[in-house]
Enzyme design. Structure first.
Site, mmCIF file in Angstrom:
data_model
loop_
_atom_site.group_PDB
_atom_site.id
_atom_site.type_symbol
_atom_site.label_atom_id
_atom_site.label_comp_id
_atom_site.label_asym_id
_atom_site.label_seq_id
_atom_site.Cartn_x
_atom_site.Cartn_y
_atom_site.Cartn_z
ATOM 1 N N ARG A 28 0.548 -1.245 -0.212
ATOM 2 C CA ARG A 28 0.137 0.284 0.491
ATOM 3 C C ARG A 28 1.260 1.337 -0.058
ATOM 4 N NH1 ARG A 28 -4.986 -2.019 4.341
ATOM 5 N NH2 ARG A 28 -5.728 -3.337 3.141
ATOM 6 N N ARG A 32 -3.287 5.759 0.861
ATOM 7 C CA ARG A 32 -4.194 6.979 1.518
ATOM 8 C C ARG A 32 -2.790 7.586 2.069
ATOM 9 N NH1 ARG A 32 -7.350 2.872 3.548
ATOM 10 N NH2 ARG A 32 -5.726 1.521 3.993
ATOM 11 N N ARG A 41 -7.477 12.097 -5.198
ATOM 12 C CA ARG A 41 -8.661 10.944 -5.344
ATOM 13 C C ARG A 41 -9.659 11.970 -5.196
ATOM 14 N NH1 ARG A 41 -8.457 8.494 1.051
ATOM 15 N NH2 ARG A 41 -8.180 10.573 1.421
ATOM 16 N N ASP A 78 -6.482 -3.227 -7.161
ATOM 17 C CA ASP A 78 -7.245 -4.065 -6.076
ATOM 18 C C ASP A 78 -7.379 -5.525 -6.189
ATOM 19 O OD1 ASP A 78 -10.080 -4.464 -4.597
ATOM 20 O OD2 ASP A 78 -9.315 -3.257 -3.194
ATOM 21 N N TYR A 155 -15.385 -12.959 -0.724
ATOM 22 C CA TYR A 155 -15.933 -11.814 -1.375
ATOM 23 C C TYR A 155 -17.141 -11.954 -1.965
ATOM 24 C CZ TYR A 155 -12.268 -8.181 -0.013
ATOM 25 O OH TYR A 155 -11.127 -7.745 1.364
#
Length: 354
Positions: A28, A32, A41, A78, A155
Protein backbone atom coordinates in the site's frame (compact mmCIF):
# COMPACT_ATOMS: atom_id res chain seq x y z
CA UNK A 1 14.73 5.80 -16.89
CA UNK A 2 18.02 3.94 -17.00
CA UNK A 3 19.64 2.49 -20.06
CA UNK A 4 21.79 0.03 -18.13
CA UNK A 5 21.23 -3.71 -18.34
CA UNK A 6 21.72 -4.54 -14.70
CA UNK A 7 19.23 -6.85 -13.03
CA UNK A 8 16.98 -4.87 -10.64
CA UNK A 9 17.89 -5.31 -6.98
CA UNK A 10 14.60 -6.85 -5.83
CA UNK A 11 14.74 -9.38 -8.64
CA UNK A 12 18.23 -10.40 -7.51
CA UNK A 13 16.91 -11.05 -3.98
CA UNK A 14 13.94 -12.97 -5.38
CA UNK A 15 16.40 -15.20 -7.22
CA UNK A 16 18.29 -15.88 -4.00
CA UNK A 17 21.46 -13.85 -4.49
CA UNK A 18 23.50 -12.80 -1.45
CA UNK A 19 23.21 -9.00 -1.20
CA UNK A 20 24.73 -6.21 0.93
CA UNK A 21 21.26 -5.02 1.98
CA UNK A 22 17.73 -6.27 1.38
CA UNK A 23 15.64 -4.62 -1.33
CA UNK A 24 12.77 -2.64 0.12
CA UNK A 25 9.23 -1.67 -0.87
CA UNK A 26 6.01 -1.22 1.07
CA UNK A 27 2.58 -2.73 0.69
CA UNK A 28 0.00 0.00 0.00
CA UNK A 29 2.93 2.36 -0.61
CA UNK A 30 0.74 4.05 -3.25
CA UNK A 31 -2.15 5.38 -1.26
CA UNK A 32 -3.87 7.12 1.58
CA UNK A 33 -0.90 8.28 3.67
CA UNK A 34 0.45 10.40 0.77
CA UNK A 35 -0.86 13.92 0.20
CA UNK A 36 -0.27 13.52 -3.54
CA UNK A 37 -2.64 10.53 -3.53
CA UNK A 38 -5.31 12.30 -1.51
CA UNK A 39 -5.21 15.23 -3.94
CA UNK A 40 -5.70 12.83 -6.85
CA UNK A 41 -8.52 11.05 -4.98
CA UNK A 42 -10.38 14.37 -4.75
CA UNK A 43 -10.24 14.62 -8.53
CA UNK A 44 -11.12 10.95 -9.13
CA UNK A 45 -13.37 9.92 -6.21
CA UNK A 46 -14.08 6.40 -7.52
CA UNK A 47 -11.45 3.76 -6.71
CA UNK A 48 -12.26 2.02 -9.97
CA UNK A 49 -11.51 5.22 -11.87
CA UNK A 50 -8.19 5.55 -10.07
CA UNK A 51 -7.20 1.93 -10.75
CA UNK A 52 -8.74 1.44 -14.22
CA UNK A 53 -7.95 4.70 -16.05
CA UNK A 54 -4.38 3.96 -17.18
CA UNK A 55 -2.89 7.44 -16.81
CA UNK A 56 -4.36 7.80 -13.30
CA UNK A 57 -3.25 4.33 -12.14
CA UNK A 58 0.23 4.96 -13.57
CA UNK A 59 0.46 8.26 -11.69
CA UNK A 60 -0.67 6.66 -8.41
CA UNK A 61 1.77 3.74 -8.85
CA UNK A 62 4.65 6.13 -9.49
CA UNK A 63 3.96 8.61 -6.65
CA UNK A 64 5.97 6.61 -4.06
CA UNK A 65 8.62 5.78 -6.67
CA UNK A 66 9.26 9.47 -7.26
CA UNK A 67 9.15 10.27 -3.55
CA UNK A 68 11.16 7.41 -2.05
CA UNK A 69 12.80 5.34 -4.84
CA UNK A 70 11.67 1.94 -3.47
CA UNK A 71 13.16 -1.20 -5.01
CA UNK A 72 9.66 -2.38 -5.98
CA UNK A 73 6.88 -0.51 -7.79
CA UNK A 74 3.55 -2.34 -7.60
CA UNK A 75 0.61 -2.11 -9.96
CA UNK A 76 -2.10 0.02 -8.30
CA UNK A 77 -5.10 -2.28 -8.30
CA UNK A 78 -7.52 -4.21 -6.10
CA UNK A 79 -8.02 -7.87 -5.26
CA UNK A 80 -11.50 -7.90 -6.87
CA UNK A 81 -10.50 -6.20 -10.15
CA UNK A 82 -10.80 -9.39 -12.29
CA UNK A 83 -14.25 -10.44 -10.95
CA UNK A 84 -16.37 -8.53 -13.52
CA UNK A 85 -14.44 -10.31 -16.27
CA UNK A 86 -15.70 -13.60 -14.81
CA UNK A 87 -19.28 -12.35 -14.73
CA UNK A 88 -19.38 -11.12 -11.10
CA UNK A 89 -20.43 -7.48 -10.93
CA UNK A 90 -18.75 -5.44 -8.22
CA UNK A 91 -17.96 -1.93 -7.11
CA UNK A 92 -15.46 -0.60 -4.60
CA UNK A 93 -16.97 1.77 -2.02
CA UNK A 94 -14.57 4.37 -0.61
CA UNK A 95 -13.66 3.39 2.93
CA UNK A 96 -15.71 0.19 2.80
CA UNK A 97 -14.03 -1.94 0.16
CA UNK A 98 -15.55 -4.21 -2.48
CA UNK A 99 -19.32 -4.64 -2.75
CA UNK A 100 -20.70 -7.57 -4.78
CA UNK A 101 -24.23 -6.83 -5.99
CA UNK A 102 -25.29 -10.47 -6.46
CA UNK A 103 -23.21 -12.70 -4.15
CA UNK A 104 -22.35 -16.20 -5.40
CA UNK A 105 -24.39 -18.74 -3.42
CA UNK A 106 -25.70 -21.38 -5.87
CA UNK A 107 -24.58 -24.02 -8.34
CA UNK A 108 -26.36 -22.14 -11.15
CA UNK A 109 -24.33 -18.99 -10.45
CA UNK A 110 -21.06 -20.96 -10.47
CA UNK A 111 -22.06 -22.69 -13.73
CA UNK A 112 -22.77 -19.29 -15.32
CA UNK A 113 -19.27 -17.92 -14.65
CA UNK A 114 -16.99 -17.43 -17.62
CA UNK A 115 -13.21 -17.81 -17.88
CA UNK A 116 -11.28 -14.56 -17.57
CA UNK A 117 -10.11 -13.02 -20.86
CA UNK A 118 -7.82 -10.27 -19.56
CA UNK A 119 -7.19 -8.65 -22.94
CA UNK A 120 -10.94 -8.03 -23.28
CA UNK A 121 -12.13 -7.41 -19.72
CA UNK A 122 -9.01 -5.73 -18.27
CA UNK A 123 -7.71 -3.61 -21.18
CA UNK A 124 -6.15 -1.07 -18.78
CA UNK A 125 -3.63 -3.56 -17.30
CA UNK A 126 -1.30 -3.67 -20.31
CA UNK A 127 -0.71 0.09 -20.70
CA UNK A 128 -0.24 0.48 -16.94
CA UNK A 129 2.37 -2.27 -16.61
CA UNK A 130 4.16 -1.40 -19.85
CA UNK A 131 4.46 2.25 -18.83
CA UNK A 132 5.68 1.37 -15.33
CA UNK A 133 8.44 -0.77 -16.84
CA UNK A 134 9.46 2.08 -19.14
CA UNK A 135 9.40 4.65 -16.33
CA UNK A 136 11.48 2.76 -13.76
CA UNK A 137 13.76 0.90 -16.16
CA UNK A 138 16.14 -1.35 -14.24
CA UNK A 139 16.24 0.94 -11.22
CA UNK A 140 13.28 -0.87 -9.69
CA UNK A 141 11.27 -4.07 -10.10
CA UNK A 142 7.67 -3.88 -11.33
CA UNK A 143 5.34 -6.08 -9.29
CA UNK A 144 2.00 -7.46 -10.42
CA UNK A 145 -0.99 -7.81 -8.09
CA UNK A 146 -3.66 -10.50 -7.87
CA UNK A 147 -6.06 -11.89 -5.29
CA UNK A 148 -5.83 -15.61 -4.47
CA UNK A 149 -8.83 -17.97 -4.87
CA UNK A 150 -10.03 -18.29 -1.26
CA UNK A 151 -9.98 -14.53 -0.68
CA UNK A 152 -11.73 -13.75 -3.96
CA UNK A 153 -14.32 -16.42 -3.17
CA UNK A 154 -14.81 -14.94 0.30
CA UNK A 155 -15.62 -11.53 -1.17
CA UNK A 156 -17.85 -12.98 -3.88
CA UNK A 157 -19.81 -15.23 -1.49
CA UNK A 158 -20.08 -12.80 1.43
CA UNK A 159 -20.84 -9.89 -0.91
CA UNK A 160 -18.41 -7.61 0.96
CA UNK A 161 -15.67 -7.73 3.54
CA UNK A 162 -16.49 -9.67 6.70
CA UNK A 163 -15.36 -10.06 10.29
CA UNK A 164 -16.44 -13.69 10.76
CA UNK A 165 -16.84 -15.11 7.20
CA UNK A 166 -19.94 -16.97 8.38
CA UNK A 167 -21.58 -17.23 4.95
CA UNK A 168 -18.62 -18.75 3.09
CA UNK A 169 -17.78 -20.97 6.08
CA UNK A 170 -21.39 -22.16 6.12
CA UNK A 171 -20.96 -23.11 2.46
CA UNK A 172 -17.55 -24.66 3.12
CA UNK A 173 -18.68 -26.77 6.05
CA UNK A 174 -22.23 -27.73 5.01
CA UNK A 175 -22.13 -28.05 1.20
CA UNK A 176 -18.54 -27.73 -0.01
CA UNK A 177 -19.13 -29.15 -3.52
CA UNK A 178 -20.28 -25.83 -5.01
CA UNK A 179 -17.51 -23.93 -3.25
CA UNK A 180 -14.79 -26.26 -4.53
CA UNK A 181 -16.04 -25.81 -8.09
CA UNK A 182 -16.07 -22.05 -7.59
CA UNK A 183 -12.54 -22.03 -6.13
CA UNK A 184 -11.22 -24.07 -9.05
CA UNK A 185 -12.80 -21.71 -11.60
CA UNK A 186 -11.30 -18.72 -9.80
CA UNK A 187 -7.88 -20.42 -9.70
CA UNK A 188 -7.95 -20.98 -13.48
CA UNK A 189 -8.86 -17.35 -14.12
CA UNK A 190 -6.28 -16.02 -11.66
CA UNK A 191 -3.55 -18.13 -13.27
CA UNK A 192 -4.54 -16.61 -16.62
CA UNK A 193 -4.42 -13.15 -15.05
CA UNK A 194 -0.97 -13.70 -13.50
CA UNK A 195 0.41 -14.90 -16.83
CA UNK A 196 -1.13 -11.89 -18.58
CA UNK A 197 0.45 -9.48 -16.09
CA UNK A 198 3.85 -11.08 -16.64
CA UNK A 199 3.41 -10.81 -20.42
CA UNK A 200 2.53 -7.11 -19.96
CA UNK A 201 5.69 -6.38 -17.96
CA UNK A 202 5.33 -7.59 -14.35
CA UNK A 203 8.68 -9.03 -13.21
CA UNK A 204 7.38 -10.45 -9.91
CA UNK A 205 3.73 -11.11 -8.97
CA UNK A 206 2.31 -11.00 -5.44
CA UNK A 207 -0.72 -13.15 -4.61
CA UNK A 208 -2.87 -11.73 -1.83
CA UNK A 209 -4.73 -14.48 0.03
CA UNK A 210 -5.58 -11.90 2.66
CA UNK A 211 -8.41 -13.82 4.33
CA UNK A 212 -6.92 -17.32 4.32
CA UNK A 213 -5.58 -16.63 7.82
CA UNK A 214 -9.22 -16.80 8.96
CA UNK A 215 -9.14 -20.56 8.29
CA UNK A 216 -7.97 -23.22 10.72
CA UNK A 217 -4.85 -25.07 9.51
CA UNK A 218 -7.02 -28.08 8.56
CA UNK A 219 -9.41 -25.91 6.57
CA UNK A 220 -6.53 -23.97 5.00
CA UNK A 221 -5.30 -27.32 3.66
CA UNK A 222 -8.74 -27.96 2.14
CA UNK A 223 -9.95 -24.59 0.85
CA UNK A 224 -6.89 -22.34 0.37
CA UNK A 225 -3.69 -24.31 -0.25
CA UNK A 226 -4.86 -26.56 -3.14
CA UNK A 227 -6.10 -23.55 -5.10
CA UNK A 228 -2.96 -21.51 -4.42
CA UNK A 229 -1.08 -24.53 -5.78
CA UNK A 230 -3.38 -24.68 -8.81
CA UNK A 231 -2.55 -21.06 -9.67
CA UNK A 232 1.20 -21.53 -9.14
CA UNK A 233 1.28 -24.77 -11.12
CA UNK A 234 -0.41 -23.20 -14.15
CA UNK A 235 1.80 -20.10 -14.05
CA UNK A 236 4.94 -22.26 -13.81
CA UNK A 237 3.93 -24.14 -16.97
CA UNK A 238 4.35 -21.01 -19.07
CA UNK A 239 6.45 -18.64 -16.93
CA UNK A 240 8.73 -20.83 -14.79
CA UNK A 241 11.25 -18.09 -14.01
CA UNK A 242 8.97 -15.32 -12.71
CA UNK A 243 9.15 -15.12 -8.89
CA UNK A 244 5.82 -15.33 -7.05
CA UNK A 245 5.10 -13.96 -3.56
CA UNK A 246 2.27 -15.10 -1.27
CA UNK A 247 0.71 -12.94 1.44
CA UNK A 248 -1.77 -14.21 4.03
CA UNK A 249 -2.96 -11.85 6.78
CA UNK A 250 -2.67 -13.28 10.29
CA UNK A 251 -0.54 -16.10 8.95
CA UNK A 252 1.33 -17.24 12.09
CA UNK A 253 -0.64 -20.49 12.29
CA UNK A 254 -0.24 -21.42 8.62
CA UNK A 255 3.28 -20.19 7.83
CA UNK A 256 4.70 -23.62 6.93
CA UNK A 257 1.61 -24.30 4.80
CA UNK A 258 2.23 -21.10 2.84
CA UNK A 259 5.62 -22.51 1.93
CA UNK A 260 3.90 -25.54 0.37
CA UNK A 261 2.02 -23.37 -2.12
CA UNK A 262 4.91 -23.47 -4.59
CA UNK A 263 5.67 -19.73 -4.42
CA UNK A 264 9.24 -18.43 -4.21
CA UNK A 265 8.70 -15.90 -1.41
CA UNK A 266 6.46 -15.95 1.68
CA UNK A 267 5.39 -12.68 3.26
CA UNK A 268 5.80 -12.86 7.04
CA UNK A 269 3.63 -10.62 9.21
CA UNK A 270 4.70 -9.07 12.51
CA UNK A 271 3.07 -11.74 14.69
CA UNK A 272 6.09 -13.97 13.96
CA UNK A 273 9.68 -13.14 14.85
CA UNK A 274 11.72 -13.14 11.62
CA UNK A 275 14.31 -15.55 13.07
CA UNK A 276 11.51 -17.99 13.96
CA UNK A 277 9.97 -17.58 10.51
CA UNK A 278 13.29 -18.45 8.90
CA UNK A 279 13.50 -21.64 10.99
CA UNK A 280 9.90 -22.62 10.31
CA UNK A 281 10.10 -22.05 6.55
CA UNK A 282 13.49 -23.69 6.04
CA UNK A 283 16.68 -22.47 4.37
CA UNK A 284 15.39 -22.54 0.79
CA UNK A 285 12.30 -20.35 1.18
CA UNK A 286 12.75 -16.65 0.61
CA UNK A 287 10.89 -14.21 2.87
CA UNK A 288 9.38 -10.76 2.74
CA UNK A 289 8.50 -8.53 5.68
CA UNK A 290 7.92 -8.22 8.56
CA UNK A 291 7.75 -4.84 10.33
CA UNK A 292 4.57 -3.91 12.17
CA UNK A 293 3.14 -0.92 10.20
CA UNK A 294 2.59 0.77 13.58
CA UNK A 295 6.38 1.00 14.00
CA UNK A 296 6.28 3.92 11.55
CA UNK A 297 4.51 6.00 14.20
CA UNK A 298 7.56 5.67 16.46
CA UNK A 299 10.68 7.80 16.75
CA UNK A 300 13.40 7.58 14.11
CA UNK A 301 15.67 5.71 16.50
CA UNK A 302 12.88 3.20 17.18
CA UNK A 303 12.16 2.74 13.46
CA UNK A 304 15.88 2.25 12.74
CA UNK A 305 16.32 -0.33 15.51
CA UNK A 306 13.33 -2.35 14.36
CA UNK A 307 14.50 -2.33 10.73
CA UNK A 308 18.00 -3.46 11.66
CA UNK A 309 16.62 -6.17 13.98
CA UNK A 310 14.53 -7.63 11.15
CA UNK A 311 17.39 -7.45 8.64
CA UNK A 312 19.82 -9.17 11.01
CA UNK A 313 17.37 -11.97 11.73
CA UNK A 314 16.49 -12.46 8.06
CA UNK A 315 20.09 -12.69 6.90
CA UNK A 316 21.68 -11.44 3.68
CA UNK A 317 20.07 -13.90 1.26
CA UNK A 318 16.49 -14.15 0.07
CA UNK A 319 14.94 -11.33 2.12
CA UNK A 320 12.83 -8.43 0.82
CA UNK A 321 12.24 -5.81 3.51
CA UNK A 322 8.61 -4.76 3.79
CA UNK A 323 5.90 -4.15 6.34
CA UNK A 324 3.94 -7.16 7.52
CA UNK A 325 0.87 -5.55 5.95
CA UNK A 326 -0.06 -2.24 4.28
CA UNK A 327 1.17 1.15 5.44
CA UNK A 328 -1.49 2.77 7.64
CA UNK A 329 -3.44 5.83 6.40
CA UNK A 330 -2.18 8.39 8.96
CA UNK A 331 1.49 7.39 8.82
CA UNK A 332 3.73 10.50 8.61
CA UNK A 333 5.30 10.71 5.16
CA UNK A 334 8.64 11.71 6.68
CA UNK A 335 8.69 8.40 8.59
CA UNK A 336 8.02 6.50 5.38
CA UNK A 337 10.94 8.38 3.80
CA UNK A 338 13.12 7.47 6.80
CA UNK A 339 12.10 3.80 6.49
CA UNK A 340 13.41 3.70 2.92
CA UNK A 341 16.56 5.72 3.69
CA UNK A 342 17.43 3.47 6.63
CA UNK A 343 16.82 0.28 4.66
CA UNK A 344 19.12 1.47 1.88
CA UNK A 345 21.90 2.26 4.36
CA UNK A 346 21.39 -0.91 6.37
CA UNK A 347 24.75 -2.47 5.49
CA UNK A 348 26.64 0.63 6.77
CA UNK A 349 24.43 0.92 9.87
CA UNK A 350 24.92 -2.73 10.77
CA UNK A 351 28.68 -2.43 10.27
CA UNK A 352 28.68 0.54 12.68
CA UNK A 353 26.71 -1.46 15.26
CA UNK A 354 28.98 -4.50 14.99
Amino acid sequence: MTGSNQVPYLLRAARGEVLDRPPVWMMRQAGRYMKAYRDLRDKYPSFRERSEIPEVAIEVSLQPWRAFQPDGVILFSDIVTPLPGMGIDMDIAEGKGPIIADPIRTQAQVDALRPLEPEESLPFIKPILQTLRQEVGNQSTVLGFVGAPWTLAAYAVEGKGSKDYSIIKNMAFSDPTVLHQFLSKIADSIATYVRYQIDCGAQVVQLFDSWAGQLSPKDYDTFALPYQQQVVRQVRETHPDTPLILLVSGSAGVLERMGKSGVDIVTVDWSVDMADARKRLGPDMKVQGNLDPGVLFGSKAFIRDRILDTIQKAGNRGHILNLGHGVLPNTPEENVAYFFETAKQADQLLATCA
